[in-house]
Design a protein around this motif. Sequence first.
Motif, PDB file in Angstrom:
ATOM      1  N   HIS A 296      28.099  37.965 126.320  1.00 29.07           N
ATOM      2  CA  HIS A 296      28.321  38.079 124.872  1.00 29.07           C
ATOM      3  C   HIS A 296      29.377  37.078 124.403  1.00 29.07           C
ATOM      4  O   HIS A 296      29.205  36.426 123.371  1.00 29.07           O
ATOM      5  CB  HIS A 296      28.733  39.501 124.494  1.00 29.07           C
ATOM      6  CG  HIS A 296      27.662  40.518 124.756  1.00 29.07           C
ATOM      7  ND1 HIS A 296      26.365  40.395 124.324  1.00 29.07           N
ATOM      8  CD2 HIS A 296      27.714  41.694 125.437  1.00 29.07           C
ATOM      9  CE1 HIS A 296      25.655  41.434 124.699  1.00 29.07           C
ATOM     10  NE2 HIS A 296      26.448  42.245 125.391  1.00 29.07           N
ATOM     11  N   ARG A 297      30.475  36.953 125.180  1.00 30.94           N
ATOM     12  CA  ARG A 297      31.533  36.006 124.812  1.00 30.94           C
ATOM     13  C   ARG A 297      31.018  34.581 124.844  1.00 30.94           C
ATOM     14  O   ARG A 297      31.235  33.793 123.903  1.00 30.94           O
ATOM     15  CB  ARG A 297      32.737  36.147 125.750  1.00 30.94           C
ATOM     16  CG  ARG A 297      33.839  35.124 125.442  1.00 30.94           C
ATOM     17  CD  ARG A 297      35.072  35.307 126.296  1.00 30.94           C
ATOM     18  NE  ARG A 297      34.883  35.119 127.715  1.00 30.94           N
ATOM     19  CZ  ARG A 297      34.930  33.928 128.334  1.00 30.94           C
ATOM     20  NH1 ARG A 297      35.143  32.814 127.647  1.00 30.94           N
ATOM     21  NH2 ARG A 297      34.773  33.851 129.632  1.00 30.94           N
ATOM     22  N   LEU A 298      30.311  34.216 125.909  1.00 34.39           N
ATOM     23  CA  LEU A 298      29.800  32.852 126.031  1.00 34.39           C
ATOM     24  C   LEU A 298      28.770  32.548 124.947  1.00 34.39           C
ATOM     25  O   LEU A 298      28.703  31.427 124.441  1.00 34.39           O
ATOM     26  CB  LEU A 298      29.209  32.636 127.422  1.00 34.39           C
ATOM     27  CG  LEU A 298      30.221  32.643 128.565  1.00 34.39           C
ATOM     28  CD1 LEU A 298      29.506  32.649 129.908  1.00 34.39           C
ATOM     29  CD2 LEU A 298      31.185  31.473 128.466  1.00 34.39           C
ATOM     30  N   GLU A 299      27.983  33.532 124.579  1.00 38.95           N
ATOM     31  CA  GLU A 299      27.010  33.333 123.509  1.00 38.95           C
ATOM     32  C   GLU A 299      27.723  33.070 122.180  1.00 38.95           C
ATOM     33  O   GLU A 299      27.350  32.164 121.425  1.00 38.95           O
ATOM     34  CB  GLU A 299      26.096  34.553 123.394  1.00 38.95           C
ATOM     35  CG  GLU A 299      24.929  34.341 122.467  1.00 38.95           C
ATOM     36  CD  GLU A 299      23.921  35.470 122.554  1.00 38.95           C
ATOM     37  OE1 GLU A 299      22.756  35.199 122.224  1.00 38.95           O
ATOM     38  OE2 GLU A 299      24.300  36.599 122.929  1.00 38.95           O
TER      39      GLU A 299
ATOM     40  N   LEU B  94      26.449  29.665 126.258  1.00 45.68           N
ATOM     41  CA  LEU B  94      25.430  30.291 127.093  1.00 45.68           C
ATOM     42  C   LEU B  94      24.169  29.450 127.032  1.00 45.68           C
ATOM     43  O   LEU B  94      23.685  29.118 125.954  1.00 45.68           O
ATOM     44  CB  LEU B  94      25.149  31.717 126.609  1.00 45.68           C
ATOM     45  CG  LEU B  94      24.329  32.609 127.524  1.00 45.68           C
ATOM     46  CD1 LEU B  94      24.999  32.787 128.885  1.00 45.68           C
ATOM     47  CD2 LEU B  94      24.114  33.961 126.872  1.00 45.68           C
ATOM     48  N   ARG B  95      23.643  29.075 128.178  1.00 45.75           N
ATOM     49  CA  ARG B  95      22.421  28.272 128.227  1.00 45.75           C
ATOM     50  C   ARG B  95      21.229  29.205 128.202  1.00 45.75           C
ATOM     51  O   ARG B  95      21.187  30.193 128.913  1.00 45.75           O
ATOM     52  CB  ARG B  95      22.372  27.447 129.513  1.00 45.75           C
ATOM     53  CG  ARG B  95      23.387  26.351 129.551  1.00 45.75           C
ATOM     54  CD  ARG B  95      23.140  25.464 130.752  1.00 45.75           C
ATOM     55  NE  ARG B  95      23.998  24.303 130.650  1.00 45.75           N
ATOM     56  CZ  ARG B  95      24.707  23.822 131.644  1.00 45.75           C
ATOM     57  NH1 ARG B  95      24.664  24.386 132.828  1.00 45.75           N
ATOM     58  NH2 ARG B  95      25.472  22.773 131.472  1.00 45.75           N
ATOM     59  N   SER B  96      20.257  28.870 127.386  1.00 41.58           N
ATOM     60  CA  SER B  96      19.027  29.671 127.385  1.00 41.58           C
ATOM     61  C   SER B  96      18.148  29.125 128.495  1.00 41.58           C
ATOM     62  O   SER B  96      18.151  27.946 128.799  1.00 41.58           O
ATOM     63  CB  SER B  96      18.330  29.595 126.038  1.00 41.58           C
ATOM     64  OG  SER B  96      18.005  28.251 125.741  1.00 41.58           O
ATOM     65  N   GLY B  97      17.397  30.009 129.087  1.00 41.14           N
ATOM     66  CA  GLY B  97      16.520  29.592 130.176  1.00 41.14           C
ATOM     67  C   GLY B  97      15.420  30.599 130.355  1.00 41.14           C
ATOM     68  O   GLY B  97      15.117  31.383 129.468  1.00 41.14           O
ATOM     69  N   ASN B  98      14.866  30.581 131.539  1.00 44.28           N
ATOM     70  CA  ASN B  98      13.755  31.482 131.814  1.00 44.28           C
ATOM     71  C   ASN B  98      14.220  32.829 132.356  1.00 44.28           C
ATOM     72  O   ASN B  98      13.418  33.626 132.821  1.00 44.28           O
ATOM     73  CB  ASN B  98      12.777  30.816 132.793  1.00 44.28           C
ATOM     74  CG  ASN B  98      13.421  30.536 134.143  1.00 44.28           C
ATOM     75  OD1 ASN B  98      14.577  30.861 134.374  1.00 44.28           O
ATOM     76  ND2 ASN B  98      12.658  29.931 135.030  1.00 44.28           N
TER      77      ASN B  98
ATOM     78  N   THR C 219      19.822  28.453 141.028  1.00 49.11           N
ATOM     79  CA  THR C 219      20.093  27.739 139.791  1.00 49.11           C
ATOM     80  C   THR C 219      21.584  27.468 139.690  1.00 49.11           C
ATOM     81  O   THR C 219      22.394  28.136 140.331  1.00 49.11           O
ATOM     82  CB  THR C 219      19.661  28.565 138.569  1.00 49.11           C
ATOM     83  OG1 THR C 219      20.369  29.796 138.574  1.00 49.11           O
ATOM     84  CG2 THR C 219      18.172  28.856 138.597  1.00 49.11           C
ATOM     85  N   LEU C 220      21.944  26.501 138.880  1.00 48.85           N
ATOM     86  CA  LEU C 220      23.356  26.255 138.613  1.00 48.85           C
ATOM     87  C   LEU C 220      23.857  27.311 137.629  1.00 48.85           C
ATOM     88  O   LEU C 220      23.123  28.212 137.254  1.00 48.85           O
ATOM     89  CB  LEU C 220      23.547  24.849 138.051  1.00 48.85           C
ATOM     90  CG  LEU C 220      23.302  23.705 139.033  1.00 48.85           C
ATOM     91  CD1 LEU C 220      23.349  22.365 138.302  1.00 48.85           C
ATOM     92  CD2 LEU C 220      24.311  23.720 140.166  1.00 48.85           C
ATOM     93  N   LEU C 221      25.076  27.178 137.202  1.00 49.62           N
ATOM     94  CA  LEU C 221      25.650  28.094 136.218  1.00 49.62           C
ATOM     95  C   LEU C 221      24.738  28.176 134.995  1.00 49.62           C
ATOM     96  O   LEU C 221      24.161  27.173 134.584  1.00 49.62           O
ATOM     97  CB  LEU C 221      27.025  27.589 135.782  1.00 49.62           C
ATOM     98  CG  LEU C 221      28.047  27.342 136.901  1.00 49.62           C
ATOM     99  CD1 LEU C 221      29.268  26.640 136.338  1.00 49.62           C
ATOM    100  CD2 LEU C 221      28.442  28.628 137.555  1.00 49.62           C
ATOM    101  N   ASN C 222      24.632  29.344 134.418  1.00 49.91           N
ATOM    102  CA  ASN C 222      23.785  29.496 133.233  1.00 49.91           C
ATOM    103  C   ASN C 222      24.605  29.423 131.944  1.00 49.91           C
ATOM    104  O   ASN C 222      24.222  29.962 130.926  1.00 49.91           O
ATOM    105  CB  ASN C 222      22.977  30.796 133.299  1.00 49.91           C
ATOM    106  CG  ASN C 222      23.843  32.038 133.288  1.00 49.91           C
ATOM    107  OD1 ASN C 222      25.034  31.985 133.572  1.00 49.91           O
ATOM    108  ND2 ASN C 222      23.232  33.163 132.971  1.00 49.91           N
TER     109      ASN C 222
END
Length: 119
Positions: free
Chosen positions: A46-49, A54-58, A65-68
Amino acid sequence: MAGFIIGFDGEKSGAGDRIVQCVKQTGIPATTFAMLQALPHTALSHRLEKEGRLRSGNGNINQTTLLNFVPTRPIEEIAREYVEAFCAIYEPNAYLDRVYSYYLKMGAPRVKPPDRAPS
């Protein structure tokens, strides 16, 4: 057993080396070692968003995977430190030395279960 995570905000360069030194100095026989992931519906995600980091992904959140999220230090540096530290921690001779040393510290079993015939 111990667990270590790399990639926290404010983390200084060399975190991977510090983790390796900790494992060596303490003789921890087995460790888990991972890059930080912001799991869905957590305070971190929530904080990163809110911060737009925050990276969107699948939705694939695992160690393939690397950090999201966008970290506070270069992701290339974190990834390099992760790979180098992982290789150092699990280098076969170093790993077996730690496990064998721990085995020796355990000593002989204190309890001998009663002998039983196989069923």
